[in-house]
Design a protein around this motif. Structure first.
Motif, short mmCIF file in Angstrom:
data_model
loop_
_atom_site.label_atom_id
_atom_site.label_comp_id
_atom_site.label_asym_id
_atom_site.label_seq_id
_atom_site.Cartn_x
_atom_site.Cartn_y
_atom_site.Cartn_z
N ALA A 138 7.93 -4.89 23.69
CA ALA A 138 8.45 -3.46 24.87
C ALA A 138 8.63 -4.39 25.82
CB ALA A 138 7.54 -2.17 25.02
N LEU A 139 10.59 -4.47 25.78
CA LEU A 139 11.21 -4.63 27.04
C LEU A 139 11.28 -4.27 28.41
CD1 LEU A 139 13.99 -5.40 24.10
CD2 LEU A 139 12.34 -7.17 24.69
N THR A 140 11.02 -4.73 28.73
CA THR A 140 11.41 -5.32 30.53
C THR A 140 12.13 -5.91 30.81
OG1 THR A 140 8.79 -6.12 31.78
CG2 THR A 140 8.59 -3.71 30.78
N GLY A 141 13.22 -5.49 31.27
CA GLY A 141 14.95 -7.19 32.10
C GLY A 141 14.65 -7.49 30.69
N ILE A 142 14.45 -8.61 30.76
CA ILE A 142 14.53 -9.99 29.80
C ILE A 142 13.55 -9.83 28.96
CG2 ILE A 142 16.85 -10.27 30.60
CD1 ILE A 142 16.19 -12.79 31.18
N ASP A 143 12.51 -9.40 29.36
CA ASP A 143 10.73 -10.02 29.65
C ASP A 143 10.24 -9.16 28.70
OD1 ASP A 143 11.25 -12.96 31.04
OD2 ASP A 143 11.03 -12.04 32.39
N ALA A 144 9.76 -9.32 28.08
CA ALA A 144 8.64 -8.62 26.89
C ALA A 144 6.81 -8.69 27.69
CB ALA A 144 9.23 -8.42 25.39
N ILE A 145 6.40 -7.13 27.69
CA ILE A 145 5.75 -6.35 27.57
C ILE A 145 4.63 -6.69 25.97
CG2 ILE A 145 5.32 -6.38 30.04
CD1 ILE A 145 4.63 -3.17 29.45
N LEU A 146 3.23 -6.77 26.18
CA LEU A 146 2.47 -6.67 24.98
C LEU A 146 2.11 -5.32 24.92
CD1 LEU A 146 0.96 -7.77 22.39
CD2 LEU A 146 -0.89 -7.72 23.57
N ILE A 147 2.35 -4.67 23.28
CA ILE A 147 2.17 -2.97 23.47
C ILE A 147 1.20 -2.94 21.92
CG2 ILE A 147 2.47 -0.81 22.54
CD1 ILE A 147 4.00 -1.75 25.19
N THR A 148 -0.13 -2.83 21.88
CA THR A 148 -1.42 -2.20 21.52
C THR A 148 -0.98 -1.24 20.58
OG1 THR A 148 -2.83 -3.88 22.90
CG2 THR A 148 -3.61 -2.70 21.31
N ILE A 149 -0.83 -1.03 19.28
CA ILE A 149 -0.67 0.02 19.03
C ILE A 149 -2.31 0.21 17.78
CG2 ILE A 149 0.41 1.07 17.17
CD1 ILE A 149 2.39 -0.43 17.48
N GLU A 150 -3.14 1.75 18.57
CA GLU A 150 -4.43 1.89 17.98
C GLU A 150 -4.06 2.66 17.19
OE1 GLU A 150 -6.50 0.60 21.84
OE2 GLU A 150 -6.15 2.91 22.03
N VAL A 151 -4.63 3.28 15.98
CA VAL A 151 -4.27 3.80 14.68
C VAL A 151 -5.80 3.99 14.45
CG1 VAL A 151 -3.68 4.46 13.26
CG2 VAL A 151 -2.15 2.72 13.38
N ASP A 152 -6.61 5.74 14.77
CA ASP A 152 -7.46 6.27 14.45
C ASP A 152 -7.78 7.09 13.20
OD1 ASP A 152 -10.59 6.65 14.65
OD2 ASP A 152 -9.75 8.55 15.68
N ILE A 153 -7.48 7.23 12.01
CA ILE A 153 -8.18 7.91 10.83
C ILE A 153 -9.36 8.56 10.99
CG2 ILE A 153 -6.83 8.61 8.24
CD1 ILE A 153 -5.23 5.99 8.70
N SER A 154 -9.51 10.06 10.66
CA SER A 154 -10.66 10.59 10.26
C SER A 154 -10.28 11.91 10.15
CB SER A 154 -11.15 10.77 11.69
OG SER A 154 -10.51 11.96 12.50
N ARG A 155 -11.16 12.63 9.14
CA ARG A 155 -11.45 14.07 8.74
C ARG A 155 -10.75 14.77 9.75
NH1 ARG A 155 -17.28 16.07 6.88
NH2 ARG A 155 -15.78 18.09 6.74
N GLY A 156 -9.17 15.63 8.56
CA GLY A 156 -8.82 16.94 9.85
C GLY A 156 -7.08 16.71 9.34
N ILE A 157 -6.07 17.85 8.61
CA ILE A 157 -4.86 17.19 8.84
C ILE A 157 -4.40 16.85 9.66
CG2 ILE A 157 -5.69 18.77 6.86
CD1 ILE A 157 -4.88 21.05 8.64
N ARG A 158 -4.02 16.90 10.80
CA ARG A 158 -3.41 16.47 12.48
C ARG A 158 -2.70 15.42 12.12
NH1 ARG A 158 -3.11 21.08 16.90
NH2 ARG A 158 -1.49 20.93 16.83
N PHE A 159 -1.96 15.47 12.76
CA PHE A 159 -1.24 14.20 13.45
C PHE A 159 -0.19 14.37 14.87
CE2 PHE A 159 2.78 11.01 14.27
CZ PHE A 159 2.51 9.68 13.92
#
Length: 512
Positions: free
Chosen positions: A9-30
Motif C-alpha cells: 500500500a502507498l503512503t506518501g511516496i513510500d510503500a508498506i507491506l500488506i499481507t493478504i490472508e485467505v482462509d477457505i473452509s466449509r460454507g458458502i459466504r464471502f
C-alpha cells in the motif's frame, strides 16, 4: 486452508507491506475484512470473470480474506492479482510453494488481462527491503520496478501467465534494466536549447545566475516578449540529475501515475507548468486518495507559473512553506503526509492588465493606480522568496533577423556546474544546504559579505533606489552566486551592481 499472499500500500511516496490472508473452509459466504475500500471490495466480480475466462473454478465454499495490517485503509484496484492468487492457492488449484516468495500487484480486467498500476517503483523498493525474491506485476510497469537492484521483476500480460509461472508449467521473462546505462542514455537527450532564443542576452544571463545559485526567478514583460520560451529552457542549463535524485523523482511520478508507458527512470529534470485555474489541493497534493501535487511533481526541477497574478491568492500562498522548507506537509483528518518539494520557482507576468506598461513602442491603456493594484495580487511574503525580478523587453524584428546564433545549453550548463561545485564544497559541512539560495541570514554574514567597494555600492543603491529591506539579503545571495560564476572568492563591486539590477519590483515608484 489458510494461505498468505503479499502486496503493498502507498503512503506518501513510500510503500508498506500488506499481507493478504485467505482462509477457505466449509460454507458458502464471502467475507473481506481489513478496511478495504469500494474498489477493493469490487475485486470479487473482476476475479470471478477472469477465472471463467481461464477455466479456473471459483471455490463454492466459505472464503474469508483479511488484509493486514487491519487498521490501514486499502485503496484501489491493484490488489486484484494477490487476492486472486490467494484464492486459487487456498483452494489448491495452484501450487503454494512459490507464492510466499513474491510480492504480487496488478489490476484485473474481466478477461483476465493485467492493467497498469501506480507506484510500482516504491513497491519494488519495499519488496526488496522485505527480502522477497521478486515482484510480479503488469508488464507495462515492469521496467519501472526493475531499476531496483537485487530484486527479480517479472511482468505479466494476464493472470494465466502468473498461474503458469507459480505452478512451474509456464515461464515469465525476467525484466532487467541497466540503471546506469538507462540514466546516461536519458541525460543525453534534450528537445529544447538556449540557442533557439534570439536576442534577450541580459535575460539569459539572469537565468544562468538563477540556475547557478538555485534562485527563484520572476520574469516581467509584455505578451510575446519570450518569457515562456526562456523559462522552458531553464532545465536544460541546470546540473544533470544525480542517480539518487532521479530515483527519488521517479518515485514521486510513479505514485502519481505520471510515468510514461514502459518507462524505467526519469532522467531529465521535471518542468511543471500548471494552468492558473489550478486549485490549492491540486497544487499542494492530498485528496481523498492522497497524491503528490504540482509542487512535489516539480521536485528536483522547475515549477513554472505563467501569468502569476492570475492565480488565486490561496493557491499562491500554498507555496510559501515548501519554498522555505523544501518539503510540503499535508494534514487531513485521516492522514498526515510529507512530500518532498525541493524545486526552483520560475514565474512570469505582464507588468499590467493590458500588458504594455513600460513597453518601448506600445502605449499602456491602464488607468492610474491599476498597475500597482495588479502587482499587489502577489503577496509580499511570496515576493520575499523570489530572488531575481527581471524585466523582459520584446526583441524587434531587425534584431531577430540579425541576431547571431547564441550559446547552446551545454556551454551555459558547464559554467553553472562549476559554480554549483564551488557551492557544494563551501556548504558541505551544513546539512540540507546545497546552493546559495538556501543559506540563512546568519550564513550570509560569513559567506556573502562584499568587499569595501561592494559594500559602499550596495549602501548607495539601497538609498538612491529606495530598495526595500527584503532586497538586501537577496542582493547578497545573488552577488555570491555571480562571484561563484566568475570563480571569485570575494564579492566585488561589479558583482553587487549586477545583482541590484535583478530587483526590479523592489524599486520605489517602479509601478507608478
Amino acid at each position: 486452508m489458510l494461505v498468505k499472499t503479499f502486496g503493498a500500500a502507498l503512503t506518501g511516496i513510500d510503500a508498506i507491506l500488506i499481507t493478504i490472508e485467505v482462509d477457505i473452509s466449509r460454507g458458502i459466504r464471502f467475507f473481506m475484512v481489513g478496511l478495504p475500500d469500494n474498489a477493493v471490495k469490487e475485486s470479487q466480480q473482476r476475479i470471478e470473470s477472469a477465472f471463467r475466462v481461464f477455466a479456473y473454478e471459483w471455490p463454492g465454499k466459505r472464503i474469508v480474506i483479511n488484509m493486514a495490517p487491519a487498521d490501514t485503509r486499502k485503496e484501489g484496484s491493484a490488489y486484484d492479482l494477490p487476492l486472486a492468487i490467494g484464492i486459487l492457492a487456498g483452494d489448491e488449484q495452484i501450487s503454494r510453494d512459490k507464492v510466499a516468495d513474491f510480492m504480487l500487484m496488478g489490476e484485473l480486467s474481466l478477461d483476465g488481462s493485467l492493467k497498469a498500476i501506480k507506484g510500482a517503483l516504491p513497491m519494488a523498493v519495499r519488496a526488496q527491503s522485505e527480502g522477497f525474491k521478486g515482484l510480479i506485476l503488469p508488464r507495462v510497469n515492469a521496467r519501472e520496478a526493475a531499476v531496483v537492484e537485487g530484486l527479480e521483476v517479472y511482468g505479466a500480460e494476464h493472470i494465466g501467465e502468473v498461474v503458469g509461472f507459480l505452478n512451474g508449467t509456464g515461464s515469465l521473462e525476467r525484466t532487467i534494466v541497466d540503471t546506469n546505462a538507462e540514466f546516461q542514455k536519458g541525460m543525453a537527450t534534450c528537445d529544447l536549447d538556449f540557442s533557439d532564443v534570439k536576442g534577450q542576452e541580459s535575460v539569459k544571463r539572469a537565468l544562468e545566475v538563477s540556475a547557478a545559485g538555485g534562485h527563484n526567478l520572476l520574469l516581467i514583460g509584455s505578451p510575446g516578449s519570450g518569457k515562456s520560451m526562456l523559462a522552458k529552457r531553464l532545465p536544460t542549463i541546470l546540473p544533470p540529475l544525480q542517480l539518487k535524485e532521479a530515483l527519488e523523482t521517479t518515485k514521486i511520478h510513479s505514485v502519481a501515475g505520471k510515468m510514461a508507458g514502459n518507462a524505467a527512470l526519469l532522467t531529465q529534470r521535471p518542468f511543471r507548468s500548471p494552468h492558473h485555474t489550478i486549485s490549492s489541493a491540486a497544487m499542494s497534493g492530498g485528496g481523498t486518495h492522497p497524491q503528490p501535487g504540482e509542487i512535489s511533481l516539480a521536485h528536483n526541477g522547475v515549477l513554472f507559473l505563467d501569468e502569476l497574478p492570475e492565480f488565486k491568492r490561496s493557491v499562491l500562498e500554498v507555496l510559501r512553506q515548501p519554498l522555505e522548507d523544501r518539503q510540503i506537509s499535508i494534514s487531513r483528518s485521516r492522514y498526515a503526509l510529507d512530500y518532498p518539494a525541493s524545486l526552483m520557482l520560475v514565474a512570469s507576468m505582464n507588468p499590467c492588465p493590458c500588458g504594455y506598461y513600460s513597453h518601448p513602442e506600445k502605449a499602456c491603456i491602464c488607468s492610474p493606480g491599476v498597475v500597482q493594484k495588479y502587482l499587489s495580487r502577489i503577496s509580499g511574503p511570496l515576493l520575499d522568496r523570489i530572488d531575481l525580478h527581471v524585466e523582459v523587453v520584446p526583441v524587434s524584428f531587425e534584431k531577430l533577423a540579425e541576431a547571431p546564433v547564441s550559446e547552446n545549453s551545454l556551454a551555459v550548463r558547464d559554467r553553472v556546474m562549476k559554480a554549483r561545485n564551488i557551492q557544494y564544497k563551501r556548504y558541505h559541512p551544513y546539512e540540507g544546504i546545497h546552493c546559495n539560495a538556501q543559506i540563512s541570514t546568519k550564513m550570509l554574514r560569513r559567506f556573502a559579505t562584499p568587499n569595501e567597494a561592494g559594500g559602499r555600492l550596495l549602501k548607495n543603491a539601497m538609498e538612491k533606489l529606495d530598495l526595500s529591506a527584503r532586497a538586501y539579503d537577496r542582493i547578497l545571495k545573488v552577488s555570491r552566486t555571480i562571484a561563484d560564476l566568475e570563480g571569485s572568492e570575494d564579492i566585488q563591486a561589479h558583482h553587487v551592481a549586477e545583482a541590484v539590477q535583478y530587483r526590479s519590483l523592489d524599486r520605489s515608484g517602479w509601478a507608478g
